[in-house]
Design an enzyme around this catalytic site. Sequence first.
Site, PDB file in Angstrom:
ATOM      1  N   ARG A 164       0.827  -1.216   0.000  1.00 46.00           N
ATOM      2  CA  ARG A 164       0.000   0.000   0.000  1.00 46.00           C
ATOM      3  C   ARG A 164       0.864   1.270   0.000  1.00 46.00           C
ATOM      4  NH1 ARG A 164      -2.249  -3.685  -1.157  1.00 46.00           N
ATOM      5  NH2 ARG A 164      -4.156  -4.610  -0.370  1.00 46.00           N
ATOM      6  N   SER A 238     -11.524  -0.351   2.992  1.00 47.00           N
ATOM      7  CA  SER A 238     -10.676  -0.698   4.135  1.00 47.00           C
ATOM      8  C   SER A 238     -10.032   0.564   4.711  1.00 47.00           C
ATOM      9  CB  SER A 238      -9.589  -1.684   3.704  1.00 47.00           C
ATOM     10  OG  SER A 238     -10.160  -2.879   3.243  1.00 47.00           O
ATOM     11  N   GLU A 334      -5.111   3.301   6.359  1.00 48.61           N
ATOM     12  CA  GLU A 334      -4.824   3.153   4.942  1.00 48.61           C
ATOM     13  C   GLU A 334      -5.309   4.370   4.155  1.00 48.61           C
ATOM     14  OE1 GLU A 334      -6.117   0.146   1.324  1.00 48.61           O
ATOM     15  OE2 GLU A 334      -5.741  -0.701   3.298  1.00 48.61           O
TER      16      GLU A 334
END
Length: 339
Positions: A164, A238, A334
């Site tokens: 990520r 998420s 995130e």
Amino acid sequence: MLQIQENVSLKNFNTFGVEANARWFVEINRKEDLAELFLDPQWTQSKWLVLGGGSNMLLLGNFDGLVIRINIRGIEHRISKDDVFIEAGAGEVWNDLVNFCVLREYAGLENLSLIPGSVGASPIQNIGAYGVELQDVFHSCCAFEIATGAFKTFTKTDCRFDYRESIFKSELKGRYIIVSVKFQLSLIPKLNLKYGAIEQELAARHIVAPTIREVSQVVSHIRVSKLPDPSTIGNAGSFFKNPIISTAEFAVVQARFPEIVHYPAGEGLVKLAAGWLIEQCGWKGKVAGNTGTWKNQALVLVNHGGATGQEVYSFSSKIIDSVYAKFGVMLQREVNIIS
């Protein structure tokens, strides 16, 4: 001629659906528009924010600067032997690109079906799902450099992808704006079916030798069953990263919690399931004021209506503190926090 708007509501431009205003707002439909925009020193010296699908961000309040909405469209493809090279404008909807490829049986993006957001954001975040990451299919991207007004091509090596993460989230943050992304796919599928519930769902459908389209359909089904639709309830998918810890740290945690969900993450590293950690702390489906966690997936924070960005952020902080207190593992957000 670019149209610079003032005091524009961003509520419909972020999937969390939080209310916030941009002092200035402009839509970019061609990459040349960026060169025109930044010829004006007012914008090179102002605070600015690039906006695509608005699916991986949380606005904490009004944005006192220029919001640049990237709406550069177009998908081109070229076939060379068994390889398929796809170039898409940064403003293309990610899932539209996936469908474009799946329908033509170009393999590589099927596990990334139904991820919200735009193509331009995909390399920044190195998006991933069900055992596949963007870096697995990435070829290069074209980006506009704010300081020079030039366009530069970044290869996979240049992007320094990690879980990520990419160079655009670290040392080059705020220096470039991605205008297009090129992917390298294949006419010969190498299906990744081992991650998550893909195998189980294929078995339930009595599919033994799945096609690209069938894998995409199964992934989409799993996502819909677990994740809320941003068009009906505000969310950014998420909210937290799955934490990656050393094998030594994992041994300590596993000794206390033998049932902990985990996956290999490279030599000496273990990836934990953030959703499982959060659920074990009693947060799944919890409602706090106008926000909360999704009833089917504790990893997803939602706006039940009228939540502010600050309210969602404070709620996420409580989850982070709770998981750390129980497991000694620090969660990281995130989503991009915009203040």
